[in-house]
Design an enzyme around this catalytic site. Sequence first.
Site, mmCIF file in Angstrom:
data_model
loop_
_atom_site.group_PDB
_atom_site.id
_atom_site.type_symbol
_atom_site.label_atom_id
_atom_site.label_comp_id
_atom_site.label_asym_id
_atom_site.label_seq_id
_atom_site.Cartn_x
_atom_site.Cartn_y
_atom_site.Cartn_z
ATOM 1 N N GLY A 12 34.557 -6.187 21.389
ATOM 2 C CA GLY A 12 34.176 -6.565 20.021
ATOM 3 C C GLY A 12 32.961 -5.800 19.540
ATOM 4 N N ALA A 15 34.313 -0.567 17.295
ATOM 5 C CA ALA A 15 35.727 -0.170 17.385
ATOM 6 C C ALA A 15 36.636 -1.390 17.368
ATOM 7 C CB ALA A 15 35.956 0.643 18.654
ATOM 8 N N VAL A 47 21.073 -0.178 16.108
ATOM 9 C CA VAL A 47 19.784 0.306 15.632
ATOM 10 C C VAL A 47 19.838 0.721 14.174
ATOM 11 C CG1 VAL A 47 18.026 2.079 15.948
ATOM 12 C CG2 VAL A 47 19.072 1.012 17.899
ATOM 13 N N LYS A 78 23.476 7.476 1.620
ATOM 14 C CA LYS A 78 23.229 8.700 2.400
ATOM 15 C C LYS A 78 23.903 9.878 1.700
ATOM 16 C CE LYS A 78 24.451 10.839 6.821
ATOM 17 N NZ LYS A 78 25.157 10.711 8.100
HETATM 18 C C1 LIG Z 1 23.015 6.264 20.831
HETATM 19 C C2 LIG Z 1 24.205 6.237 19.936
HETATM 20 C C3 LIG Z 1 24.047 6.423 18.583
HETATM 21 C C4 LIG Z 1 25.153 6.424 17.739
HETATM 22 N N1 LIG Z 1 24.998 6.664 16.400
HETATM 23 C C5 LIG Z 1 26.083 6.743 15.609
HETATM 24 C C6 LIG Z 1 25.979 7.024 14.223
HETATM 25 O O1 LIG Z 1 24.898 7.210 13.685
HETATM 26 N N2 LIG Z 1 27.108 7.072 13.493
HETATM 27 C C7 LIG Z 1 28.336 6.883 14.039
HETATM 28 O O2 LIG Z 1 29.329 6.938 13.330
HETATM 29 N N3 LIG Z 1 28.466 6.624 15.338
HETATM 30 C C8 LIG Z 1 27.379 6.545 16.129
HETATM 31 N N4 LIG Z 1 27.520 6.274 17.444
HETATM 32 C C9 LIG Z 1 28.844 6.094 17.978
HETATM 33 C C10 LIG Z 1 29.352 4.740 17.737
HETATM 34 O O3 LIG Z 1 28.420 3.766 17.428
HETATM 35 C C11 LIG Z 1 30.012 4.335 18.992
HETATM 36 O O4 LIG Z 1 30.996 5.251 19.322
HETATM 37 C C12 LIG Z 1 30.676 3.091 18.776
HETATM 38 O O5 LIG Z 1 29.726 2.147 18.428
HETATM 39 C C13 LIG Z 1 31.374 2.688 20.025
HETATM 40 O O6 LIG Z 1 31.797 1.468 19.716
HETATM 41 P P1 LIG Z 1 32.731 0.715 20.650
HETATM 42 O O7 LIG Z 1 33.089 -0.526 19.913
HETATM 43 O O8 LIG Z 1 33.796 1.588 21.134
HETATM 44 O O9 LIG Z 1 31.875 0.369 21.963
HETATM 45 P P2 LIG Z 1 30.671 -0.672 22.175
HETATM 46 O O10 LIG Z 1 29.826 -0.774 20.967
HETATM 47 O O11 LIG Z 1 30.096 -0.283 23.461
HETATM 48 O O12 LIG Z 1 31.418 -2.068 22.311
HETATM 49 C C14 LIG Z 1 32.149 -2.420 23.463
HETATM 50 C C15 LIG Z 1 32.585 -3.865 23.382
HETATM 51 O O13 LIG Z 1 33.409 -4.147 24.494
HETATM 52 C C16 LIG Z 1 32.987 -5.356 25.071
HETATM 53 N N5 LIG Z 1 33.306 -5.313 26.494
HETATM 54 C C17 LIG Z 1 33.062 -4.329 27.375
HETATM 55 N N6 LIG Z 1 33.474 -4.675 28.606
HETATM 56 C C18 LIG Z 1 34.006 -5.916 28.492
HETATM 57 C C19 LIG Z 1 34.587 -6.831 29.402
HETATM 58 N N7 LIG Z 1 34.719 -6.555 30.694
HETATM 59 N N8 LIG Z 1 35.016 -8.014 28.930
HETATM 60 C C20 LIG Z 1 34.909 -8.326 27.616
HETATM 61 N N9 LIG Z 1 34.360 -7.511 26.690
HETATM 62 C C21 LIG Z 1 33.906 -6.326 27.141
HETATM 63 C C22 LIG Z 1 31.494 -5.395 24.817
HETATM 64 O O14 LIG Z 1 30.995 -6.705 24.908
HETATM 65 C C23 LIG Z 1 31.448 -4.866 23.405
HETATM 66 O O15 LIG Z 1 31.716 -5.898 22.491
HETATM 67 C C24 LIG Z 1 26.426 6.216 18.294
HETATM 68 C C25 LIG Z 1 26.571 5.986 19.654
HETATM 69 C C26 LIG Z 1 25.480 5.992 20.483
HETATM 70 C C27 LIG Z 1 25.658 5.743 21.942
#
Ligand SMILES: Cc1cc2nc3c(=O)[nH]c(=O)nc-3n(C[C@H](O)[C@H](O)[C@H](O)COP(=O)(O)OP(=O)(O)OC[C@H]3O[C@@H](n4cnc5c(N)ncnc54)[C@H](O)[C@@H]3O)c2cc1C
Length: 501
Positions: A12, A15, A47, A78
């Site tokens: 959650g 993505a 952040v 932006k």
């Molecule tokens: C430092 C940094 C800066 C960024 N800045 C930007 C930006 O300015 N603009 C932009 O477009 N993108 C940016 N990104 C990229 C973007 O934010 C990330 O790619 C994106 O947030 C990834 O989101 P995600 O939901 O895939 O993963 P995450 O945000 O890591 O979410 C993962 C989710 O999975 C859940 N989860 C994981 N393992 C389990 C489990 N075993 N059981 C249950 N739940 C679980 C977690 O609780 C969490 O809810 C940035 C990324 C980083 C690292």
Amino acid sequence: MNNIRQVTIAGGGMAGWMTAAALARFLDGTGTTIQLVETGASGAVGVGEGTIPAIHDFNAKLGIDERELMRATNATFKLGTEFVDWTRKGHAYMHPFGPYGLDMNGIAFHHYWRRLREAGDTSDISAYSLATAAAKQGRFRHPTNDADSIYASYSYAHHLDAGLYARFLRRYCERNGVTRTEGRIVDIALDPESGNILALQLADGRMIAGDLFVDCSDFRGMLIGRTLGTVFEDWSRWLPCDRAVIVPSERTGNPDPYTRVTARDAGWQWRIPLQHRTGNGHVYCSQYLSDDKAVETLLANAECEASDDPNLLRFTTGKRVQTWTRNCVAIGASAGFLEPLESTGTWLIQAAIIELTKWFPARDFAKPDIDAFNKTMDKRFTEVRDFLIAHYCCAGRDDTDFWRAWRSISMPDSLQHRIDVFRASGHVVLDPSDLFDESDWLSVLIGQGMLPASWHPRTDSLDDGTVDQRLDYMRSMVEEAAAAMPSHAETLDRYCEVEDA
Ligand SMILES: Cc1cc2nc3c(=O)[nH]c(=O)nc-3n(C[C@H](O)[C@H](O)[C@H](O)COP(=O)(O)OP(=O)(O)OC[C@H]3O[C@@H](n4cnc5c(N)ncnc54)[C@H](O)[C@@H]3O)c2cc1C
């Protein structure tokens, strides 16, 4: 009927909730249910994040009101990204969301600009970009739909708090029938015959079944990688930065309508202004900089005292060879990761969602459709990768080991070809489905100091005097139009100021 009966989303963060929201809309009325599993704590990088203009399409498709979204996420406008110290210390250029100048006789503006430079003109290409002028003057107004107006010549995106955006989408999802289950996924049950995923097992023993699984967990890719064994293609030979440290700071003064990224000794630092605070982060290469030094650099260069403890993240640049395997589609960090230099993380999520809805499967999971999805996502990641590498390879810095190392990094062939063509003739090689257009490439290549050796021969249909006059006119149009815009702060106040709690 062979339709998907339940989509189960693991994770959650940004993505997970973006996928859930889009599928809730897309599958409305089909009888397919959507379930999202997440641990209690929000894992989104909260952040303050930059987006690119494509985010509007996503929000518009969901019927989200921009004002409401901006208030809920403390968002600002932006107009582009400013790159500081990349070419050399003290130098800056803008990558704006909009083109430079006007094409003449069917030939792109920059060919005329380049020709005139040879004849002694010293104007910077940024003087022909309204988005750049407005950004630098701290001004913003919404672009108009009137194609004849100069105010139609740019686009914009948002800076928003990613954690709040995920929460906003969660509320949207819950209103639209998505079921949220809280719990930690500890195991995955597979069908012994097909190898497909049958269910997610939670720490308390509950089993969450599904027909289609979307892996939105995190970098580790619990479903796509650890369970299905889909190989991760490591791109760190081209993009070696592997860590980020992030910290919010108090807002100082009015927020700028642009992101700033400043080159540092072993990476770069971002500054993203939100309505209530500033997001700061330092992306760096651990081979050249210790974590302690990275934090020190970040804090020393944040414009104001940090309002929280720094948060350290490790990553490896690259992507899964196939982001869709069997009955599991990876979206977000589980699919791949590219450093956020051009704010493309959210867009890659959006692109995967668009492809998933296009190739939405039945329960037989037709292989040609899965292949088509994978091929497109491969192209999307590769294009972003090449664009990011171009920033480093064309940077003029050679004052630290990190920057000197770029001299020996060979570019991927796809990028080398683009650069060779541009260097020789000023043409930008583009595919119609590319995310980055001509002006995106121009701003970075010319911004980093690369001037093509020649220009389009058809610019000769206009003599130097005429071109000079027209360029003068374009510059003054840009200056006047920017000066007539309200300030970014005024527009924010009028449009979407966050009310005090
Ligand atoms: C430092 C940094 C800066 C960024 N800045 C930007 C930006 O300015 N603009 C932009 O477009 N993108 C940016 N990104 C990229 C973007 O934010 C990330 O790619 C994106 O947030 C990834 O989101 P995600 O939901 O895939 O993963 P995450 O945000 O890591 O979410 C993962 C989710 O999975 C859940 N989860 C994981 N393992 C389990 C489990 N075993 N059981 C249950 N739940 C679980 C977690 O609780 C969490 O809810 C940035 C990324 C980083 C690292």
